[in-house]
Design an enzyme around this catalytic site. Structure first.
Site, short mmCIF file in Angstrom:
data_model
loop_
_atom_site.label_atom_id
_atom_site.label_comp_id
_atom_site.label_asym_id
_atom_site.label_seq_id
_atom_site.Cartn_x
_atom_site.Cartn_y
_atom_site.Cartn_z
N GLY A 1 -14.75 -13.25 76.53
CA GLY A 1 -16.10 -13.34 76.51
C GLY A 1 -16.78 -13.35 77.87
O GLY A 1 -18.04 -13.53 77.94
N GLY B 1 -11.79 -9.10 77.75
CA GLY B 1 -11.74 -7.38 77.62
C GLY B 1 -12.66 -6.93 78.75
O GLY B 1 -12.14 -6.19 79.72
N CYS C 1 -30.89 13.50 68.48
CA CYS C 1 -32.18 13.56 68.05
C CYS C 1 -32.51 12.55 67.20
O CYS C 1 -32.66 12.04 66.15
CB CYS C 1 -32.18 14.70 66.83
SG CYS C 1 -33.78 15.22 66.04
#
Length: 432
Positions: free
Chosen positions: A246, A286, A356
């Site tokens: 983290g 990570g 969209c």
């Protein structure tokens, strides 16, 4: 005057524009098309070395969080460096094995492991199953007994520590779905101790992602060590402490902690504990390893300047399906014009994609010199970029390339529309 680039392996070359580890990003876009993710192998390697070096001779294991970026070439690079892996699905386990990862250095996290995923992990000799509920522990025990094996398990405890991060990526509060309340853990460790097909090998804790302050890591470690004391009194011997991942990175102007600051904060707590300082420390980095290493390149398709006081839009060919973080989290990521013409005047642009949805944006209010056809680079896109990409609006996912030693190697082909159709079956005609 160009603003400071947030990462040392990005350079501005007067002739070739923005470069990644010495390779011109404009050349990558020209050869591989856009959108395309480009990663620096040197940046990944340097981040891994910085983190493992911070431990000195202290026994430790770095288990890369595969969910950040699971490309096989990146996993293979980290495996060669000696990394273990943190996985959250059977698919990620298969990726690690395909990339040459050692299953004995893999930890399997996640709140919803299926029975087939648990069996597959035990069959290949998983290093540790990080168990996140009493129900999961029962399932692991049943499967291990049926297979006639002993399952190595660790309880992922929830220490109720505020990680001070985005609520979607906070995982260590009692209101989050992750982990076992730390007050219930001792009783479950007693169950493990009594079960012939379970072996308690460690404690696991993970409190969130993109943390820019190391104090929550230290607070969580304090609570884990209090549990370790309780388990010691019960005669339960563990073999590692897994304190999760983290650590945050700089995206624009954040002051991100260094690897050394993270490790020092943890070891300062652990070294006060006689038993804990003898145990190997496992971490699950990570984003820290791969986030700064990547850029997403995209081409400006159209400019829609607003003549009045409204917003001006630069419509690019990358969209929220290619990079979800800004739309999902409201994340702010640095965006640079790769090789603007000398006579292009900078102005404020909303950098938006063709999907969209009004939420389809990569950046807002960016002061950039842009013309139609120019290439822009979204920086810090190595983590949770491609791994969260989708095929929304029937859009193929981007190509990926790896830059190493001055060469560019394609590591994933761009998806074609035919790729998207391959698993679908047309509804039969009533006259067929």
């Amino acid at each position: 005057m160009h603003p400071e680039l947030p990462y040392p392996f990005l350079q501005r070359d007067p002739a070739r524009g923005l470069c990644l580890s010495g390779v011109a990003l404009a050349e990558i876009a020209a050869e591989y098309g856009t959108p395309v993710y480009a990663y620096s192998a040197a940046a990944i390697r340097d981040a891994y070395v910085a983190l493992t070096t911070a431990f000195g001779d202290r026994p430790h294991r770095l288990c890369y969080a595969v969910k950040a970026n699971g490309n096989l070439s990146i996993l293979a690079l980290l495996a060669r460096l000696g990394a273990g892996f943190d996985i959250v699905s059977g698919g990620e386990l298969a990726r690690v094995l395909a990339a040459g990862g050692d299953p004995a250095k893999v930890v399997f996290s996640g709140v919803g492991k299926r029975a087939d995923e648990i069996r597959a992990a035990l069959e290949v000799g998983i290093g540790c199953l990080n168990v996140e509920s009493a129900a999961e522990l029962d399932r692991v025990a049943q499967i291990a007994a049926a297979m006639g094996v002993i399952a190595p398990v660790s309880l992922r405890v929830n220490p109720d520590v505020d990680a001070k991060t985005h609520p979607y990526i906070s995982t260590g509060l009692k209101d989050n779905k992750f982990g076992i309340p730390i007050g219930q853990a001792a009783g479950l460790y007693r169950q493990i101790q009594r079960h012939p097909h379970l072996a308690a090998v460690g404690i696991d804790c993970h409190i969130g992602s993109q943390l820019l302050d190391v104090s929550p890591f230290a607070a969580a470690a304090e609570r884990v060590l209090a549990l370790l004391d309780e388990l010691t009194l019960l005669g339960i011997e563990l073999h590692h402490l897994d304190l999760g991942g983290g650590l945050g990175i700089r995206y624009t102007t954040e002051q991100a902690p260094t690897a050394a600051a993270w490790v020092d904060a943890l070891l300062t707590v652990i070294d006060r504990h006689p038993l804990a300082r003898r145990l190997p420390i496992w971490l699950e980095p990570g984003r820290f390893l791969v986030g700064p290493a990547g850029v997403l390149l995209s081409r400006v398709e159209y400019l829609k300047p607003h003549p009045d006081d409204g917003k001006s839009f630069a419509i690019v060919d990358a969209a929220m399906n290619d990079l979800m973080r800004p739309a999902l989290y409201g994340s702010v990521m640095a965006i640079e014009a790769v090789q603007p013409a000398a006579d292009t005047v900078a102005q404020d642009w909303e950098i938006v994609g063709p999907v969209c949805e009004t939420g389809d944006f990569l950046g807002k209010g960016r002061h950039l010199p842009l013309a139609a056809g120019d290439i822009v680079a979204v920086l810090g896109a190595g983590a949770y970029g491609f791994s969260m990409a989708s095929n929304y609006n029937t859009r193929g996912r981007p190509a990926e390339v790896l830059v190493e030693n001055g060469a560019v190697r394609p590591i994933r082909a761009r998806e074609s529309v035919e790729d998207l159709f391959q698993h679908e079956r047309p509804f039969p005609s009533p006259n067929a």
